[in-house]
Scaffold this motif. Sequence first.
Motif, PDB file in Angstrom:
ATOM      1  N   SER A 146       0.830  -1.211   0.000  1.00  0.00           N
ATOM      2  CA  SER A 146       0.000   0.000   0.000  1.00  0.00           C
ATOM      3  C   SER A 146       0.861   1.257   0.000  1.00  0.00           C
ATOM      4  O   SER A 146       0.483   2.273  -0.581  1.00  0.00           O
ATOM      5  CB  SER A 146      -0.966   0.000   1.184  1.00  0.00           C
ATOM      6  N   ILE A 147       2.033   1.199   0.614  1.00  0.00           N
ATOM      7  CA  ILE A 147       2.938   2.350   0.611  1.00  0.00           C
ATOM      8  C   ILE A 147       3.455   2.603  -0.794  1.00  0.00           C
ATOM      9  O   ILE A 147       3.457   3.733  -1.279  1.00  0.00           O
ATOM     10  CB  ILE A 147       4.110   2.120   1.592  1.00  0.00           C
TER      11      ILE A 147
ATOM     12  N   GLU B 237       2.138   1.805  -3.633  1.00  0.00           N
ATOM     13  CA  GLU B 237       1.061   2.216  -4.531  1.00  0.00           C
ATOM     14  C   GLU B 237       0.508   3.601  -4.204  1.00  0.00           C
ATOM     15  O   GLU B 237      -0.232   4.170  -4.990  1.00  0.00           O
ATOM     16  CB  GLU B 237      -0.061   1.178  -4.489  1.00  0.00           C
ATOM     17  N   SER B 238       0.874   4.162  -3.071  1.00  0.00           N
ATOM     18  CA  SER B 238       0.364   5.461  -2.650  1.00  0.00           C
ATOM     19  C   SER B 238       0.930   6.583  -3.520  1.00  0.00           C
ATOM     20  O   SER B 238       2.101   6.576  -3.901  1.00  0.00           O
ATOM     21  CB  SER B 238       0.756   5.697  -1.186  1.00  0.00           C
ATOM     22  N   ASP B 239       0.080   7.563  -3.854  1.00  0.00           N
ATOM     23  CA  ASP B 239       0.529   8.730  -4.620  1.00  0.00           C
ATOM     24  C   ASP B 239       1.501   9.589  -3.809  1.00  0.00           C
ATOM     25  O   ASP B 239       2.391  10.225  -4.351  1.00  0.00           O
ATOM     26  CB  ASP B 239      -0.661   9.590  -5.054  1.00  0.00           C
TER      27      ASP B 239
END
Length: 107
Positions: free
Chosen positions: A77-78, A80-82
């Motif tokens: 998730s990190i 993939e985070s913008d």
Amino acid sequence: MLRSHDKCVVYIKSDDGEKVVDEIKTFQDAHWVSSPKALWRIYEFNLTEMQPAIINLQLHLPGKQAVCYWKKQNLQSIVESDFVHQTMLTEYFKMCPIDIEARTYLY
């Protein structure tokens, strides 16, 4: 012995060969003030603040910036985070075409 522009650190070995460091005593014994720094203090110039503020931008290749995270966070998730892809350097380059004042700053 480590040296920098305004101090040196002296490591003392104990009888059993271990490095013994008393940081406070070492700082008091080995700290020295250079001539320019002494003059700045005498004339009461501000030694720590610069105007405008100077900020070092981390230089990195696209997608190769350093990322800080907590041990228990989900790495997928990190990544993939913008937010992870926005660094001060990339935002600086995005801002230059938009803001005329941003173009006056050097990186």
